[in-house]
Enzyme design. Structure first.
Site, PDB file in Angstrom:
ATOM      1  N   ALA A  31      52.139  37.907  72.918  1.00 11.81           N
ATOM      2  CA  ALA A  31      51.887  38.213  74.339  1.00 11.81           C
ATOM      3  C   ALA A  31      50.975  37.160  74.935  1.00 11.81           C
ATOM      4  CB  ALA A  31      51.263  39.604  74.484  1.00 11.81           C
ATOM      5  N   ASP A  32      51.142  36.921  76.225  1.00 13.08           N
ATOM      6  CA  ASP A  32      50.285  35.972  76.936  1.00 13.08           C
ATOM      7  C   ASP A  32      50.115  36.464  78.369  1.00 13.08           C
ATOM      8  OD1 ASP A  32      48.858  33.384  77.008  1.00 13.08           O
ATOM      9  OD2 ASP A  32      50.320  32.929  78.569  1.00 13.08           O
ATOM     10  N   THR A  33      48.882  36.489  78.826  1.00 14.03           N
ATOM     11  CA  THR A  33      48.589  36.977  80.175  1.00 14.03           C
ATOM     12  C   THR A  33      47.998  35.861  81.019  1.00 14.03           C
ATOM     13  OG1 THR A  33      48.177  39.208  79.320  1.00 14.03           O
ATOM     14  CG2 THR A  33      47.294  38.710  81.506  1.00 14.03           C
TER      15      THR A  33
END
Length: 223
Positions: free
Chosen positions: A90-92
């Site tokens: 995941a990457d925000t």
């Protein structure tokens, strides 16, 4: 979401989160109900922004690279266990009102600049997620996985200079995209959101559960 009735099957699997984020682990375990091990990705997170059509696509690509890094290096790293059934990346990122992509601030000055830009504006938080079936990919010789992104709109109130300074002094901004965490003291700066709250924290609970559920049967079959 739509995954509760599959939790016993899921929790019989070996699930790995390719992220050191305690918030993502908390969402997986306490909200979605999935137990996982942590195997942080070594991916440098250095994809050129201009290669992607917007911040959401960039986050999605980075999430995929993080999950693939853990998949490709699992055996080489001699992690002492067989390939996981499921690997989650995941990457925000935060996209300010003027379209600037914000990642984690490097120092107090960049955290201050980010919060100043977010003040009295509506920004977007994009979380890219990748789910790779580790064992199924290894057994079939072809990568079985998917990636997607989720966007939440966030409206900040006007922030006074001294409020920003006090928040930056807590050191809270440094490991968070856009220089803030919605689940901490910065919550008082936020007038409202449209979309998934957990997406702002770092993992969209609803979209993640929906996408994972569509993969469970295939993954269980190869477990």
């Amino acid at each position: 979401a739509m995954i509760l009735h599959r939790l016993s099957a899921l929790n019989a699997l070996h699930v790995v989160l390719a992220s050191a984020s305690p918030r993502r682990r908390e969402i997986l375990r306490d909200v979605v109900g999935v137990e996982c091990d942590i195997a942080p990705s070594a991916f440098a997170e250095n994809l050129p922004h201009e290669d992607y059509d917007g911040a959401a696509a960039y986050a999605r690509a980075t999430a995929w690279m993080k999950a693939m890094d853990v998949y490709e290096n699992w055996d080489a790293n001699e992690r002492g266990s067989e390939m996981p059934d499921v690997i989650i990346g995941a990457d925000t990122v935060v996209e300010s009102a003027d379209g600037t992509t914000m990642e984690k601030p490097a120092d107090a000055a960049s955290a201050t600049a980010m919060l100043r830009a977010l003040s009295r504006s509506e920004s977007k938080v994009h979380t890219g997620v990748a789910i790779i079936g580790g064992k199924i990919s290894k057994k079939t010789g072809k990568i079985y996985g998917k990636s997607f992104s989720e966007t939440t709109r966030v409206e900040f109130a006007e922030l006074k200079a001294e409020e920003i300074a006090a928040y930056v002094a807590t050191k809270e901004p440094y490991d968070k995209a856009g220089g803030y965490g919605i689940q901490g003291p910065a919550a008082v700066f936020i007038r409202g959101i449209v979309g998934d709250y957990f997406n702002v924290m770092g993992l969209p609970a609803h979209a993640f559960a929906r996408e994972l559920e569509s993969m469970i049967d295939d993954v269980v079959e190869h477990a």
